[in-house]
Scaffold this motif. Structure first.
Motif, PDB file in Angstrom:
ATOM      1  N   GLU A 136       0.949  -1.290   0.277  1.00  0.00           N
ATOM      2  CA  GLU A 136      -0.134   0.406  -0.343  1.00  0.00           C
ATOM      3  C   GLU A 136       1.002   1.395  -0.134  1.00  0.00           C
ATOM      4  O   GLU A 136       0.136   2.518   0.020  1.00  0.00           O
ATOM      5  CB  GLU A 136      -0.554   0.144   0.869  1.00  0.00           C
ATOM      6  CG  GLU A 136      -2.156  -1.260   1.549  1.00  0.00           C
ATOM      7  CD  GLU A 136      -2.719  -1.183   2.406  1.00  0.00           C
ATOM      8  OE1 GLU A 136      -3.066  -0.035   3.397  1.00  0.00           O
ATOM      9  OE2 GLU A 136      -3.894  -2.366   2.452  1.00  0.00           O
ATOM     10  N   GLN A 137       2.006   1.137  -0.059  1.00  0.00           N
ATOM     11  CA  GLN A 137       2.861   2.114   0.544  1.00  0.00           C
ATOM     12  C   GLN A 137       3.430   2.739  -0.916  1.00  0.00           C
ATOM     13  O   GLN A 137       4.020   1.238  -1.908  1.00  0.00           O
ATOM     14  CB  GLN A 137       4.299   1.593   1.023  1.00  0.00           C
ATOM     15  CG  GLN A 137       3.779   1.923   2.834  1.00  0.00           C
ATOM     16  CD  GLN A 137       3.120   2.659   3.109  1.00  0.00           C
ATOM     17  OE1 GLN A 137       3.219   4.296   2.835  1.00  0.00           O
ATOM     18  NE2 GLN A 137       1.644   2.645   3.865  1.00  0.00           N
ATOM     19  N   PRO A 138       3.659   3.572  -1.500  1.00  0.00           N
ATOM     20  CA  PRO A 138       4.942   4.130  -3.113  1.00  0.00           C
ATOM     21  C   PRO A 138       5.747   3.376  -2.720  1.00  0.00           C
ATOM     22  O   PRO A 138       6.678   2.651  -1.859  1.00  0.00           O
ATOM     23  CB  PRO A 138       5.067   5.428  -1.904  1.00  0.00           C
ATOM     24  CG  PRO A 138       3.975   6.275  -1.425  1.00  0.00           C
ATOM     25  CD  PRO A 138       3.653   5.265  -0.599  1.00  0.00           C
ATOM     26  N   GLU A 139       6.242   2.848  -4.026  1.00  0.00           N
ATOM     27  CA  GLU A 139       7.622   2.207  -4.586  1.00  0.00           C
ATOM     28  C   GLU A 139       8.696   2.737  -3.894  1.00  0.00           C
ATOM     29  O   GLU A 139       9.299   1.419  -3.091  1.00  0.00           O
ATOM     30  CB  GLU A 139       7.767   1.878  -5.997  1.00  0.00           C
ATOM     31  CG  GLU A 139       8.870   1.608  -6.449  1.00  0.00           C
ATOM     32  CD  GLU A 139       8.274  -0.518  -6.431  1.00  0.00           C
ATOM     33  OE1 GLU A 139       8.759  -1.019  -6.099  1.00  0.00           O
ATOM     34  OE2 GLU A 139       6.833  -0.407  -6.516  1.00  0.00           O
ATOM     35  N   PHE A 191      15.080   1.865   3.564  1.00  0.00           N
ATOM     36  CA  PHE A 191      13.472   1.611   3.385  1.00  0.00           C
ATOM     37  C   PHE A 191      13.357   2.863   4.702  1.00  0.00           C
ATOM     38  O   PHE A 191      11.947   3.305   4.741  1.00  0.00           O
ATOM     39  CB  PHE A 191      12.706   0.619   4.076  1.00  0.00           C
ATOM     40  CG  PHE A 191      11.798   0.733   5.029  1.00  0.00           C
ATOM     41  CD1 PHE A 191      10.545   0.543   4.233  1.00  0.00           C
ATOM     42  CD2 PHE A 191      11.721   0.335   6.490  1.00  0.00           C
ATOM     43  CE1 PHE A 191       8.684   0.949   5.332  1.00  0.00           C
ATOM     44  CE2 PHE A 191      10.870   0.656   7.207  1.00  0.00           C
ATOM     45  CZ  PHE A 191       9.249   0.608   6.106  1.00  0.00           C
ATOM     46  N   TRP A 192      14.178   2.756   5.400  1.00  0.00           N
ATOM     47  CA  TRP A 192      14.211   3.355   7.637  1.00  0.00           C
ATOM     48  C   TRP A 192      15.182   5.055   7.141  1.00  0.00           C
ATOM     49  O   TRP A 192      14.304   5.943   7.030  1.00  0.00           O
ATOM     50  CB  TRP A 192      15.146   2.666   8.153  1.00  0.00           C
ATOM     51  CG  TRP A 192      14.886   4.057   9.457  1.00  0.00           C
ATOM     52  CD1 TRP A 192      16.040   4.265   9.652  1.00  0.00           C
ATOM     53  CD2 TRP A 192      13.971   4.210   9.950  1.00  0.00           C
ATOM     54  NE1 TRP A 192      15.465   5.244  11.026  1.00  0.00           N
ATOM     55  CE2 TRP A 192      14.194   4.823  11.735  1.00  0.00           C
ATOM     56  CE3 TRP A 192      12.276   3.771  10.051  1.00  0.00           C
ATOM     57  CZ2 TRP A 192      13.426   5.091  12.185  1.00  0.00           C
ATOM     58  CZ3 TRP A 192      11.517   4.088  10.912  1.00  0.00           C
ATOM     59  CH2 TRP A 192      12.156   5.145  12.924  1.00  0.00           C
ATOM     60  N   ALA A 193      15.255   4.859   6.013  1.00  0.00           N
ATOM     61  CA  ALA A 193      15.795   6.311   5.214  1.00  0.00           C
ATOM     62  C   ALA A 193      14.518   7.699   4.995  1.00  0.00           C
ATOM     63  O   ALA A 193      14.482   8.456   4.716  1.00  0.00           O
ATOM     64  CB  ALA A 193      17.488   6.318   4.762  1.00  0.00           C
ATOM     65  N   LYS A 201      12.750  10.419   6.583  1.00  0.00           N
ATOM     66  CA  LYS A 201      11.964  11.638   5.277  1.00  0.00           C
ATOM     67  C   LYS A 201      10.805  11.844   5.453  1.00  0.00           C
ATOM     68  O   LYS A 201      10.005  13.062   5.603  1.00  0.00           O
ATOM     69  CB  LYS A 201      12.855  11.536   4.102  1.00  0.00           C
ATOM     70  CG  LYS A 201      12.207  12.712   3.210  1.00  0.00           C
ATOM     71  CD  LYS A 201      14.281  12.907   2.099  1.00  0.00           C
ATOM     72  CE  LYS A 201      13.228  13.572   0.432  1.00  0.00           C
ATOM     73  NZ  LYS A 201      14.181  14.017  -0.030  1.00  0.00           N
ATOM     74  N   ALA A 202       9.870  11.022   4.805  1.00  0.00           N
ATOM     75  CA  ALA A 202       8.458  10.947   4.639  1.00  0.00           C
ATOM     76  C   ALA A 202       7.600  11.013   5.974  1.00  0.00           C
ATOM     77  O   ALA A 202       6.921  11.727   5.949  1.00  0.00           O
ATOM     78  CB  ALA A 202       7.833   9.945   3.560  1.00  0.00           C
TER      79      ALA A 202
END
Length: 165
Positions: free
Chosen positions: A46-49, A74-76, A80-81
């Motif tokens: 469900e998350q952006p690529e 992924f964590w970085a 950021k998001a």
């Protein structure tokens, strides 16, 4: 499960030339709870690529392992998001917008309507009467706890109206 020599759960392994890490490693690295890490994986599609939790690389003795570089990327991207360096105990940022009185959450249309109904009833009756939430539940349906919260919110508004006069 905490890793020990007895249960042989390893936080990090090297398989071939690739470093892989377990969910226990991810919880330590990110500061997120186990349930949050599990949710990241379960909802990855469900998350952006660029913000998806990486796929499992290998399972060893019923422990899933993920590519360490992919987890760190992924964590970085997640930091950021979301805008947080490390998560709190609940797995989310604290502050306004998360239920605190200073900011509060947005109220759903259903909840706002329930508060308006309860407030109208308080005005009609000239104040709170015991059993109001139960009567509203029977009359309008829905959950008793929903009507109890609506009545409590309406009482606060009603009391503020009374003191203004």
């Amino acid at each position: 499960m905490e890793p020990t020599e007895e249960n042989d759960v390893r936080l990090r392994r090297v398989i071939g030339d690739r470093a892989v890490v377990s969910r226990a490693w991810i919880t330590r690295y990110t500061g997120a709870g186990r349930s949050t890490v599990a949710r990241w994986y379960a909802l990855r599609h469900e998350q952006p690529e660029g913000r998806r939790h990486p796929e499992r690389v290998v399972t060893v003795d019923r422990v899933d392992y993920y590519d360490q570089e992919a987890v760190e990327a992924f964590w970085a991207a997640h930091q950021k998001a979301v805008g947080t360096a490390r998560l709190g105990v609940s797995g989310r940022r604290s502050g306004p917008g998360h239920g605190e009185p200073s900011g509060g959450r947005r109220v759903s249309a259903e909840r706002a309507l329930a508060v308006e109904v309860a407030l109208a009833e308080l005005r009609r009756a000239g104040g709170y009467r015991r059993g109001l939430a139960a009567r509203l539940t029977r009359a309008h349906g829905g959950g008793a706890s929903t009507w109890e919260r609506a009545v409590n919110t309406a009482r606060t508004t009603y009391d503020a109206e009374i003191t203004e006069d």
